[in-house]
Design a protein around this motif. Structure first.
Motif, mmCIF file in Angstrom:
data_model
loop_
_atom_site.group_PDB
_atom_site.id
_atom_site.type_symbol
_atom_site.label_atom_id
_atom_site.label_comp_id
_atom_site.label_asym_id
_atom_site.label_seq_id
_atom_site.Cartn_x
_atom_site.Cartn_y
_atom_site.Cartn_z
ATOM 1 N N HIS B 43 14.768 24.374 -6.279
ATOM 2 C CA HIS B 43 14.564 24.554 -4.844
ATOM 3 C C HIS B 43 14.552 26.041 -4.490
ATOM 4 N N GLU B 52 1.732 30.555 -3.515
ATOM 5 C CA GLU B 52 1.142 29.932 -2.335
ATOM 6 C C GLU B 52 1.162 28.425 -2.479
ATOM 7 N N GLU B 53 0.990 27.779 -1.340
ATOM 8 C CA GLU B 53 0.953 26.321 -1.349
ATOM 9 C C GLU B 53 -0.225 25.854 -2.190
ATOM 10 N N PHE B 93 -17.674 -16.185 3.668
ATOM 11 C CA PHE B 93 -16.293 -16.564 3.360
ATOM 12 C C PHE B 93 -15.630 -17.030 4.635
ATOM 13 N N GLY B 94 -15.141 -18.238 4.646
ATOM 14 C CA GLY B 94 -14.344 -18.718 5.773
ATOM 15 C C GLY B 94 -15.041 -18.602 7.112
ATOM 16 N N LYS B 96 -16.829 -16.278 8.299
ATOM 17 C CA LYS B 96 -16.839 -14.942 8.888
ATOM 18 C C LYS B 96 -18.233 -14.330 8.733
ATOM 19 N N SER B 100 -17.640 -8.025 7.595
ATOM 20 C CA SER B 100 -16.473 -8.148 8.470
ATOM 21 C C SER B 100 -15.396 -7.181 8.017
ATOM 22 N N PRO B 102 -12.205 -6.184 8.827
ATOM 23 C CA PRO B 102 -10.798 -6.415 8.466
ATOM 24 C C PRO B 102 -10.622 -6.912 7.026
ATOM 25 N N ALA B 103 -11.577 -7.741 6.560
ATOM 26 C CA ALA B 103 -11.433 -8.256 5.197
ATOM 27 C C ALA B 103 -11.676 -7.175 4.160
ATOM 28 N N ILE B 105 -10.737 -3.967 4.482
ATOM 29 C CA ILE B 105 -9.739 -2.891 4.537
ATOM 30 C C ILE B 105 -8.878 -2.821 3.268
ATOM 31 N N PRO B 106 -8.325 -3.940 2.767
ATOM 32 C CA PRO B 106 -7.479 -3.814 1.567
ATOM 33 C C PRO B 106 -8.208 -3.188 0.386
#
Lengths: 441, 182
Positions: B43, B52-53, B93-94, B96, B100, B102-103, B105-106
């Motif tokens: 540390h 530097e960073e 699928f289902g 939809k 789509s 939301p499906a 996103i994973p």
């Protein structure tokens, strides 16, 4: 300054806030929105009461939980502002009294927030019989609600009081390392008691208090979602209060390093909250099971401003504002982000509680009583109009929140005067004073 | 640095606090430290050495963005229904829509993390000059175990300069002093 003085100016301010809150509570009791006025159950008053009582009690609960977790993890960095969190956790005592009003109200028919608490829903001979609610009645019943609030909540409050007492006793006595060990052992013991109990009973009380306003619906993710929201609210309020109190000359040893770490918690848990939100939404959306989807259908159709606004305020804004180190280390941006998070999560709970209570009130208004198992679906079809104080927060609802906030702050400031602001004899104090986040400037 | 090999004079310390003090002394004497090696992150060492960073996280961001785009384009290419792609194999699928969000996103999230992780690892190896078949000189084996090392380059130094460095090691409590050509 080690000793906090509760200035009369602050007292007046908080009293005024409580006055506004009381006035707004009375107003919300009198002026029920026209759409549900027939029901005569004062739903706006009671839903506001539930919303704010559970919001502030939940914050107290999460702080007690976090103190326990930090203590057991031998964490030292927060010791320097531990004296701010102890009163937060102690708010469990008045908070649970408020929740107790609701628990007793279930018996006395003071309010009709919960469909499951209505007469006849579990009686197969009644016209109000509801097969789904009857099936859940082993858990969703008045006795459980009272037991949970009184006993489970009581255990949390008891542990919070123990944390406080032990910490103050250590202040008065444990001046030498060999002396403060028993106090640390005590603290760890009560933390070890609270942590597992709170982890299991917290969700249980969230199901009872908040999720059961939509009694037909359930989600297993819901409790994490609420706990993340409460923790974010408590975290943001801590940041605002610490910066305010530092400006007044207290908590000089709380540096930007501590605030930086609190801001990191705010950033990380905003993402965690969104993770829970999205997982819950996506699974229900994809599975497309009618009895689950109705929950989001209702909200997307009639609460779309809250639905999308919720994501913007509680995810997009904190995420973008708090992403860089520089914004986490400046008072201005910190206060701005904290205000957004605090109000955003209040709005989130508004969005969780109000639609369900509105449906319950509408059912009563339309049928003079509760419908059967299809009640929620039936009422949803009729809930197409804007209802003041339910569709979006009105001035009265915000006023009630200000009132409860005033009460919370009054209680916290009152408790702050009762002990030294710095726990002098805590063995982790030095670690906390030298806390440093290595940042490349 | 023109020479092919570096002549390195280095001292080993037992403790990071001694090391930190030694670095401060070296700074005060305007000694030109080549590098400092420690078995674990210390540390406060980076600001002291004036490092530097790291810009590695920018690489991470770019690779993450690449992953997000790959996922969205790939999914769009397969299922179609979007503005860009017609759909190679549109599937329902289902009930939809074809496209789509939301499906997706994973998968998008996973590919973002994957690209980010692998990209950063590869770039890190590249900028450190490490990888398969590269001979990595190690100054001393115990640097990876329990010793803290300050190293100086002595290629263009005369004897008096080297003596000064040795005196510095002596004075600041180095346990061992070695020279090595790497």
């Amino acid at each position: 300054m080690k000793q906090f003085t509760f200035e009369s100016k602050q007292k007046t301010l908080f009293m005024a806030m409580m006055g506004i809150g009381l006035l707004c509570l009375v107003l919300s009791y009198i002026f029920e929105p026209a759409a549900i006025a027939e029901a005569g159950v004062h739903q706006r008053f009671w839903s506001n009461f539930l919303l704010n009582a559970s919001y502030f009690t939940g914050m107290a609960f999460m702080i007690a939980f976090v103190i326990a977790a930090f203590t057991l993890a031998y964490s030292g960095w927060f010791i320097v502002f531990k004296r701010l969190w102890e009163p937060f956790a102690l708010f469990l005592v008045p908070g649970l009294v408020l929740m107790l009003v609701l628990a007793i109200g279930n018996y006395a028919h003071l309010h009709h927030l919960y469909h499951w608490a209505a007469d006849g829903v579990t009686d197969i001979n009644s016209e109000h019989y509801d097969a789904v609610l009857a099936g859940k009645s082993l858990f969703l019943n008045k006795g459980w609600y009272l037991f949970g609030t009184l006993v489970l909540g009581g255990i949390w409050a008891f542990c919070a009081v123990k944390f406080r007492q032990t910490s103050i006793a250590e202040d008065n006595d444990g001046a030498h390392p060999e002396k403060n060990f028993p106090y640390q052992a005590q603290l760890r013991k009560w933390s070890a008691v609270l942590l597992p109990i709170a982890a299991f009973t917290g969700p249980v009380m969230i199901w009872q208090w908040i999720m059961s306003v939509d009694a037909h619906w359930y989600s297993t993710l819901y409790a994490w979602y609420c706990m993340a929201g409460w923790w974010l609210a408590a975290c943001s309020l801590s940041i605002i209060l610490l910066i305010y109190l530092k400006g007044k000359g207290y908590f000089e040893q709380v540096t930007i390093e501590h605030l930086h770490d609190l801001a990191k918690y705010m950033f990380a848990f905003s993402i965690f909250w969104t993770y829970c939100w999205f997982s819950q939404y996506m699974l229900i959306w994809f599975a497309n099971v009618g009895e689950e989807t109705i929950y989001f259908r209702e909200r997307l159709d009639h609460y779309s401003a809250l639905f999308y606004g919720n994501l913007v305020i509680n995810f997009v804004l904190p995420f973008l504002i708090l992403m860089r180190n520089t914004t986490k280390r400046r008072n201005g941006t910190l206060i701005f982000a904290s205000l957004i998070v605090f109000l955003g999560h209040w709005m989130d709970f508004f969005y969780l509680i109000k639609p369900g209570t509105l449906i319950t009130a509408k059912e009563i208004a339309e049928g003079g009583g509760h419908h059967g198992a299809e009640g929620a679906h039936h009422a949803a079809a009729h809930a197409s109009t804007f209802v003041e104080g339910f569709t979006i927060p009105g001035l009265i609802d915000i006023g009630v929140m200000i009132g409860f906030l005033g009460f919370f702050l009054y209680f916290v400031f009152q408790q702050l005067t009762k002990a030294s602001l710095i726990p002098e004899n805590d063995p982790y104090l030095q670690e906390s004073l030298h806390h440093e986040v290595q940042v490349y400037e | 640095m023109a020479a092919k090999y570096k002549d390195v004079l280095f001292g080993l310390y037992n403790d990071e606090t001694i090391l930190m003090k030694a670095i401060k002394t070296a700074k005060a004497k305007h000694l030109d430290i080549m590098d400092v090696y420690t078995p674990f992150p210390v540390h406060g060492l980076d600001p002291l050495l004036g490092l530097e960073e790291s810009r590695l996280h920018i690489v991470g961001f770019i690779f993450g963005l690449l992953g997000t785009l790959t996922a969205l384009c790939g999914i769009s290419f397969i299922f179609g229904g979007s503005l860009l792609f017609e759909g190679d194999w549109p599937t329902i699928f289902g009930g939809k829509p074809y496209w789509s969000l939301p499906a997706f996103i994973p998968i998008t999230f996973e590919l973002t993390v994957l690209f980010c992780g692998i990209g950063m690892t590869v770039v890190f190896y590249l900028i450190c000059g490490m990888g398969f078949g590269v001979d990595n000189p190690v100054l001393h084996d115990r640097i990876t175990d329990d010793k803290f090392c300050i190293a100086f380059q002595t290629n263009d130094m005369d004897d008096s300069g080297v003596d000064e460095l040795k005196g510095f090691f002596n004075e600041t409590g180095a346990e061992e002093v070695h020279t090595k050509q790497i």
